[in-house]
Structures are given as structure tokens and as C-alpha cells.
Write an enzyme that holds these catalytic residues in place. Structure first.
Site, PDB file in Angstrom:
ATOM      1  N   SER A   1      -4.610  10.039   8.074  1.00  0.00           N
ATOM      2  CA  SER A   1      -4.089   8.689   7.866  1.00  0.00           C
ATOM      3  C   SER A   1      -3.107   8.611   6.707  1.00  0.00           C
ATOM      4  O   SER A   1      -2.009   8.053   6.842  1.00  0.00           O
ATOM      5  CB  SER A   1      -5.243   7.716   7.630  1.00  0.00           C
ATOM      6  OG  SER A   1      -6.112   8.230   6.639  1.00  0.00           O
ATOM      7  N   LEU A   2      -3.478   9.173   5.543  1.00  0.00           N
ATOM      8  CA  LEU A   2      -2.540   9.156   4.418  1.00  0.00           C
ATOM      9  C   LEU A   2      -1.297   9.978   4.749  1.00  0.00           C
ATOM     10  O   LEU A   2      -0.180   9.627   4.356  1.00  0.00           O
ATOM     11  CB  LEU A   2      -3.205   9.699   3.158  1.00  0.00           C
ATOM     12  CG  LEU A   2      -4.383   8.901   2.588  1.00  0.00           C
ATOM     13  CD1 LEU A   2      -4.830   9.495   1.261  1.00  0.00           C
ATOM     14  CD2 LEU A   2      -4.041   7.430   2.431  1.00  0.00           C
TER      15      LEU A   2
ATOM     16  N   ARG B   1     -16.079  11.828  14.273  1.00  0.00           N
ATOM     17  CA  ARG B   1     -16.605  10.617  13.651  1.00  0.00           C
ATOM     18  C   ARG B   1     -17.231   9.653  14.659  1.00  0.00           C
ATOM     19  O   ARG B   1     -18.234   8.996  14.348  1.00  0.00           O
ATOM     20  CB  ARG B   1     -15.484   9.900  12.888  1.00  0.00           C
ATOM     21  CG  ARG B   1     -15.196  10.522  11.542  1.00  0.00           C
ATOM     22  CD  ARG B   1     -14.123   9.763  10.799  1.00  0.00           C
ATOM     23  NE  ARG B   1     -13.992  10.267   9.433  1.00  0.00           N
ATOM     24  CZ  ARG B   1     -13.086   9.825   8.579  1.00  0.00           C
ATOM     25  NH1 ARG B   1     -12.230   8.887   8.931  1.00  0.00           N
ATOM     26  NH2 ARG B   1     -13.024  10.338   7.357  1.00  0.00           N
TER      27      ARG B   1
ATOM     28  N   GLY C   1       0.819  -1.203   0.000  1.00  0.00           N
ATOM     29  CA  GLY C   1       0.000   0.000   0.000  1.00  0.00           C
ATOM     30  C   GLY C   1       0.853   1.253   0.000  1.00  0.00           C
ATOM     31  O   GLY C   1       2.049   1.228  -0.315  1.00  0.00           O
ATOM     32  N   LEU C   2       0.257   2.365   0.389  1.00  0.00           N
ATOM     33  CA  LEU C   2       0.939   3.653   0.351  1.00  0.00           C
ATOM     34  C   LEU C   2       2.194   3.659   1.203  1.00  0.00           C
ATOM     35  O   LEU C   2       3.272   4.057   0.742  1.00  0.00           O
ATOM     36  CB  LEU C   2      -0.025   4.755   0.817  1.00  0.00           C
ATOM     37  CG  LEU C   2       0.564   6.149   1.013  1.00  0.00           C
ATOM     38  CD1 LEU C   2       1.215   6.668  -0.263  1.00  0.00           C
ATOM     39  CD2 LEU C   2      -0.522   7.119   1.480  1.00  0.00           C
TER      40      LEU C   2
ATOM     41  N   HIS D   1     -16.271   4.457  10.374  1.00  0.00           N
ATOM     42  CA  HIS D   1     -16.699   5.555   9.514  1.00  0.00           C
ATOM     43  C   HIS D   1     -18.218   5.603   9.557  1.00  0.00           C
ATOM     44  O   HIS D   1     -18.894   4.591   9.371  1.00  0.00           O
ATOM     45  CB  HIS D   1     -16.227   5.358   8.081  1.00  0.00           C
ATOM     46  CG  HIS D   1     -16.287   6.606   7.272  1.00  0.00           C
ATOM     47  ND1 HIS D   1     -17.484   7.175   6.875  1.00  0.00           N
ATOM     48  CD2 HIS D   1     -15.314   7.436   6.805  1.00  0.00           C
ATOM     49  CE1 HIS D   1     -17.242   8.283   6.202  1.00  0.00           C
ATOM     50  NE2 HIS D   1     -15.936   8.469   6.139  1.00  0.00           N
TER      51      HIS D   1
ATOM     52  N   GLN E   1     -10.817   8.281  -0.096  1.00  0.00           N
ATOM     53  CA  GLN E   1     -11.482   9.194  -1.026  1.00  0.00           C
ATOM     54  C   GLN E   1     -11.100  10.653  -0.804  1.00  0.00           C
ATOM     55  O   GLN E   1     -10.971  11.415  -1.759  1.00  0.00           O
ATOM     56  CB  GLN E   1     -13.001   9.033  -0.898  1.00  0.00           C
ATOM     57  CG  GLN E   1     -13.501   7.684  -1.384  1.00  0.00           C
ATOM     58  CD  GLN E   1     -15.003   7.542  -1.219  1.00  0.00           C
ATOM     59  OE1 GLN E   1     -15.692   8.496  -0.920  1.00  0.00           O
ATOM     60  NE2 GLN E   1     -15.490   6.329  -1.390  1.00  0.00           N
TER      61      GLN E   1
ATOM     62  N   GLU F   1     -12.947  18.854   6.161  1.00  0.00           N
ATOM     63  CA  GLU F   1     -13.676  17.692   6.658  1.00  0.00           C
ATOM     64  C   GLU F   1     -13.997  17.905   8.135  1.00  0.00           C
ATOM     65  O   GLU F   1     -13.537  18.852   8.762  1.00  0.00           O
ATOM     66  CB  GLU F   1     -12.865  16.407   6.460  1.00  0.00           C
ATOM     67  CG  GLU F   1     -12.733  16.009   5.008  1.00  0.00           C
ATOM     68  CD  GLU F   1     -12.086  14.650   4.855  1.00  0.00           C
ATOM     69  OE1 GLU F   1     -12.699  13.802   4.193  1.00  0.00           O
ATOM     70  OE2 GLU F   1     -10.995  14.436   5.381  1.00  0.00           O
TER      71      GLU F   1
ATOM     72  N   ARG G   1      -9.002   9.203  15.183  1.00  0.00           N
ATOM     73  CA  ARG G   1      -8.253   9.850  14.105  1.00  0.00           C
ATOM     74  C   ARG G   1      -8.988  11.060  13.547  1.00  0.00           C
ATOM     75  O   ARG G   1     -10.176  11.002  13.257  1.00  0.00           O
ATOM     76  CB  ARG G   1      -8.019   8.846  12.979  1.00  0.00           C
ATOM     77  CG  ARG G   1      -7.361   9.424  11.738  1.00  0.00           C
ATOM     78  CD  ARG G   1      -7.257   8.376  10.660  1.00  0.00           C
ATOM     79  NE  ARG G   1      -8.545   7.960  10.165  1.00  0.00           N
ATOM     80  CZ  ARG G   1      -9.035   8.255   8.967  1.00  0.00           C
ATOM     81  NH1 ARG G   1      -8.336   9.007   8.138  1.00  0.00           N
ATOM     82  NH2 ARG G   1     -10.209   7.801   8.586  1.00  0.00           N
TER      83      ARG G   1
ATOM     84  N   HIS H   1     -13.411   1.211   9.843  1.00  0.00           N
ATOM     85  CA  HIS H   1     -12.753   1.999   8.796  1.00  0.00           C
ATOM     86  C   HIS H   1     -11.265   2.194   9.046  1.00  0.00           C
ATOM     87  O   HIS H   1     -10.444   1.967   8.158  1.00  0.00           O
ATOM     88  CB  HIS H   1     -13.452   3.353   8.704  1.00  0.00           C
ATOM     89  CG  HIS H   1     -12.932   4.248   7.633  1.00  0.00           C
ATOM     90  ND1 HIS H   1     -12.944   3.902   6.292  1.00  0.00           N
ATOM     91  CD2 HIS H   1     -12.387   5.488   7.685  1.00  0.00           C
ATOM     92  CE1 HIS H   1     -12.427   4.885   5.571  1.00  0.00           C
ATOM     93  NE2 HIS H   1     -12.073   5.854   6.386  1.00  0.00           N
TER      94      HIS H   1
ATOM     95  N   SER I   1      -5.855  -0.485   1.374  1.00  0.00           N
ATOM     96  CA  SER I   1      -6.871   0.475   1.798  1.00  0.00           C
ATOM     97  C   SER I   1      -6.565   1.875   1.285  1.00  0.00           C
ATOM     98  O   SER I   1      -7.477   2.667   1.031  1.00  0.00           O
ATOM     99  CB  SER I   1      -6.961   0.493   3.333  1.00  0.00           C
ATOM    100  OG  SER I   1      -7.370  -0.762   3.830  1.00  0.00           O
TER     101      SER I   1
END
Length: 516
Positions: A375-376, A276, A14-15, A230, A47, A114, A370, A335, A42
Site C-alpha cells: 500500500s505505501l 490476510r 497523507g503520503l 486486518h 506500522q 510479512e 492486498r 483496514h 492512514s
């Protein structure tokens, strides 16, 4: 020939894993991916984007403050300050790799907001395609990088260690062969645990196996009770559940029940833009009561939906929903995991030669809950720090790679049915709302599954679930992503991170079993 060459192995495609591999060049790196690289990650499904204070009216201190508030009292402030300060540089790294972040007419990075962010600071790609665009750029670059060797469709299931020092690991190929890879450094970047739950936005590869593998090697885990659900996964019975990005609510979409009531106003003054965990519990309450929960985007976004949020639009269309005119049924879904393998600021774990980054790591940056799109950011910041730390270590004399040991092993029992049982247990006992009697029953069922299991991959999933279960039982309060109906308030006594080894968890289980 040396049995411990200067090989660096990254487990995870992944990333975090791919960015770490690129940052390590020209050092040779082997990346182990359970699926074709970039798939089953993930990161590709993220998004919204990356949180970064890059606009003229925002600051690193604002970003830090928002994260501290969202983390509900247990964020490591030094960690988040470092992370927020590194955000701009990492975004520009991704730009250089070809990620087409949105820009305004003046050429500046375009940012959106957000929930729980005080400023617009989410760097996006075409509204809701950041994860996919980032992964496409990284995969293309990795495949062109000669220092990176990819082993795809292979599952790492056991770390080899001696005297608390990693020597390598064992992987299993799709055809049943086991492969033993000696290594001096192993980086765990296997993602989170969402697939341990029945309703999740995560792919099947996010089953906690990398975390459990580290736990079985003696690594200390942290904050395992904190799971972020989420609030707005599409309730269309898909596995994984498609995600209706939080950016929809940031654009003014409302949450309503069957009666058309904006029910979140009963729970928090910020309503849809509350943290959240608050929104997830509000939606969970409506769904469990039979009143249902729906995202109404018809007025706030309407006919522009397909252009502004093409990914969510496609998910809705596949389910027979036109979000420009129809309400979108939503449900909370597992999530993001704030817990994981405990690391320091450079990604070191408590096992020598073992490193972790991305969602598999617990850095202290998120605390109990979080902040959206951190996260990214965490993945790229800590992937780079792991790479920098490894590069600064003495690499020793270059040696020829030893012969890789390959052997045909006996067929591994299928654990599909057992995994479904585990997912049911986790959702029922360790989901959005938790209670001691349900958690004790769930922990007993996890242990029963472990007693009857002889698949090493599933054993890692069970190890992760067990430490999570014991950690949730131990924390007798509600904080962030951990909510207990029998202890609904937070307590200053518990205003700290939790840390536990697998051995600690098993001793605690024995105590709980004796005193229950």
C-alpha cells in the site's frame, strides 16, 4: 481574468498527496487537508513498511509473483510489474527526503518478511514506525517547499465539472465558509473507507468521501466490493482500533483461542502466515463463537517487545496489557480498500482533469486482496506517476490567480448519528462474511439514510457505501477480501475486475428492489 487557471489542487494530506505535491515542484500546488497536514492520514499509522525487492536474494519477479497470488486472480500484471520495478527508486527518494529506514551493520537496507511474501522485502523504520517516520519527513519537507500552499482543516465536498472536465472544487472550512477553487487539475488522494465500519484501524478522515465526491462527478469506480480486514487489531474497544502489526506473526507470534489452541492450523497450512482474508475469517469465527482470539508473543518476542515493536507496545500498555507476558486480544478490523476511483497507469480517471492516487484509487495493483506493505509502495509510485504525467502536459500561459469566491453558507446539519448508523450497517451487512439477504437489507438502509440526508459531505460517504454495496451484491462468488457464505467458492466467470459508476449502482438498486 481566466476562470480556469493552471492551478493544481491535491485533496488529501497523507503520503500520496504530499509525495505528489513534492514531485510536482516547482509547479505551484494547493494541498487541501481535512486535518492538520500529516494528521488524520492512514499512512502515518502504517506500522510495517514498504515492500521493495532491494535485497540480494530477492527479485522484482518474486515480488510480482507474490502479489499475483495474494490478489486472487484479478491483479493487473502490467501494473504490478511497473510498481515493483519502481520500488527501489521510490525508496531511495524517501531516503533523500530524510526517512531513516533501518540498516544493517554493513549499511544495507534491513528488510523483514510479512504474510504471503516469499522473501524478506519489507523496508522498515525501528520495527513498526515506518508510516510515522515517512509522514514526519514529508510534512517537514512540504512545509519548507515554497511551491506548495497548504489549506488545512478544510473538507473538499464537491467537484465542479463541465462536459466531463474538471473546473475546480468546493471546500468547506471549519468555521462554515464555503470556498470555490477553480483548477485545471484535481488529484484525489483522500485515502480509504475504513471509517465506514464500526471496527477499523483507520482515522475518521478515511470515510470514503473523496471517492464518493468523484463518483458524484461521474467517475468510474472499480473493485468496490474488495475490503481488506486486518486480522489483528487490538480488541480494546478503541476507535480507531490500534493495530498489532503483521510483523509480529512474521517474528513467530502465534494466534490462539481461550483454550490455547492454535486455531489457524485448522484453516490453512500456513497458519498465522496465511493471506490476510483467511486469517481474518479464522479470527472472526473464533470471536463470534465466543472462543476468543489472542496473539501470543510471549515466547517469540517476549522481553524484547518494547525495543522491537515500540508502537504496539505502547498501545498494549495503554490498555493494561504487557505483551511480553500477556496474550493480546485481537479482532478483525476494516483496514485497507482495494477498490476506489478507477485510474490508468498514470493516475488518470475517466473524468478529464481528475486524477487519483493512493488508497482512494483503484489501479489494479492489488486485485482482490492486498499483499502486505504494497500500500505505501503504491502510494509513492502512483503519486510520482501522476506528477510526471501532469508535468508533461502543456501548462498554458501563466495567469494571475483569480479572486477566490468565499461565502458564508447555512449551517450544515450534523451527521454524527447518521454516520454511526451507516457504520453499523456496513459492519453487519458488508463485513468479513457477507450474505445476500443481509446485503439487500443493508443496501436498503443505505438508501434510506441517503433519502433523509442533506449534508453534502455525508452524501459522498453514502455514495461510496452504495456503490460498494451494489458491487458486493453483484459479485456472486468469494474472492480475496470479498467472502460470501452463500457463494463460498470462487468462479472463473467472475475472474475479472468490476467497474461501476454511481448511476450504474442506482439503476442496479432499482432493479434489485423490483425483483426482491
Amino acid at each position: 481574468m481566466s476562470t480556469k487557471p493552471d492551478r493544481i489542487i491535491i485533496v488529501g494530506g497523507g503520503l500520496a498527496g504530499l509525495f505528489c505535491a513534492l514531485q510536482l515542484q516547482p509547479l505551484p500546488v494547493t494541498v487541501i487537508a481535512a486535518a492538520p497536514v500529516g494528521q488524520g492520514a492512514s499512512s502515518a499509522w502504517a506500522q510495517a513498511g514498504i515492500a521493495a525487492a532491494v535485497s540480494s536474494d530477492d527479485t522484482v519477479e518474486n515480488h510480482v509473483r507474490d502479489t499475483l497470488m495474494a490478489g486472487d486472480g484479478i491483479v493487473d500484471e502490467d501494473i504490478i510489474r511497473m510498481m515493483a520495478s519502481s520500488a527501489s527508486a521510490r525508496v531511495h527518494d524517501l531516503l533523500q527526503l530524510g526517512v531513516p529506514f533501518d540498516r544493517d551493520l554493513a549499511g544495507r537496507l534491513q528488510v523483514s518478511r510479512e504474510a504471503a511474501h516469499s522473501h524478506n522485502r519489507i523496508v522498515r523504520v525501528r520495527g513498526d514506525m515506518a508510516g510515522r517516520a515517512i509522514m514526519q519527513a514529508l510534512v517537514a519537507k512540504v512545509r519548507q517547499t515554497p511551491s506548495v500552499t497548504l489549506i488545512e482543516n478544510a473538507c473538499a465536498y464537491q467537484l465542479l465539472a463541465d462536459a466531463n472536465t474538471v473546473n475546480g472544487l468546493i471546500i468547506r472550512h471549519a468555521d462554515g465558509r464555503d470556498q470555490i477553487l477553480p483548477a485545471r487539475h484535481v488529484v484525489i488522494a483522500t485515502g480509504g473507507i475504513g471509517h465506514l465500519y464500526q471496527v477499523t484501524t483507520n482515522p475518521a478522515e478515511a470515510s470514503g468521501s473523496g471517492i464518493g465526491m468523484a463518483a458524484q462527478a461521474g467517475a468510474l469506480l472499480a473493485d468496490m466490493e474488495f475490503v481488506q480486514f486486518h486480522p489483528t487489531a487490538l480488541d480494546v474497544k478503541a476507535d480507531p482500533a490500534p493495530l498489532a502489526t503483521e510483523a509480529l506473526r512474521g517474528h513467530g507470534a502465534h494466534l490462539v483461542n481461550k483454550a490455547g489452541e492454535r486455531f489457524m492450523l485448522r484453516h490453512d497450512p500456513a497458519a498465522e502466515m496465511a493471506p490476510r482474508d483467511v486469517v481474518a475469517r479464522g479470527i472472526y469465527e473464533e470471536v463470534m463463537s465466543g472462543r476468543g482470539a489472542y496473539l501470543d508473543c510471549t515466547r517469540a518476542i517476549g522481553k524484547n517487545f518494547a525495543q522491537e515493536f515500540p508502537t504496539v507496545y505502547a498501545y498494549c500498555q495503554a490498555a493494561g496489557i504487557d505483551p511480553a507476558y500477556d496474550l493480546i486480544p485481537v479482532v478483525p478490523a476494516a483496514h485497507y480498500f482495494m477498490g476506489g476511483i478507477l485510474t490508468d497507469m498514470d493516475g488518470r480517471t475517466t473524468v478529464n482533469g481528475l486524477w487519483a492516487c493512493g488508497e482512494a484509487a483503484s489501479t489494479g495493483a492489488h486485485g482482490a486482496n492486498r499483499l502486505a506493505s504494497n500500500s505505501l509502495l503504491e502510494a509513492v509510485v502512483f503519486a510520482a506517476r501522476v506528477a510526471d504525467a501532469i508535468r508533461q502536459l502543456p501548462q498554458g500561459t501563466s495567469v494571475s490567480q483569480p479572486d477566490i469566491m468565499l461565502c458564508k453558507v447555512r449551517s450544515r446539519p450534523d451527521y454524527t448519528a447518521a454516520m454511526q448508523q451507516l457504520r453499523s450497517v456496513m459492519s453487519r451487512s458488508f463485513g468479513v462474511i457477507r450474505r445476500q439477504d443481509q446485503m439487500l437489507q443493508g443496501l436498503q438502509q443505505i438508501r434510506q439514510l441517503a433519502r433523509h440526508n442533506d449534508n453534502p459531505v455525508f452524501a459522498n460517504c453514502l455514495a461510496t457505501a452504495e456503490v460498494l454495496a451494489v458491487s458486493a451484491l453483484a459479485r456472486k462468488e468469494s474472492r480475496g477480501g470479498h467472502y460470501r457464505s452463500d457463494y463460498p467458492e470462487s468462479s472463473v466467470i467472475w475472474q475479472h475486475r468490476s467497474m461501476m459508476t454511481l448511476e450504474d449502482a442506482r439503476h442496479t438498486y432499482n432493479f434489485l428492489a423490483e425483483t426482491a
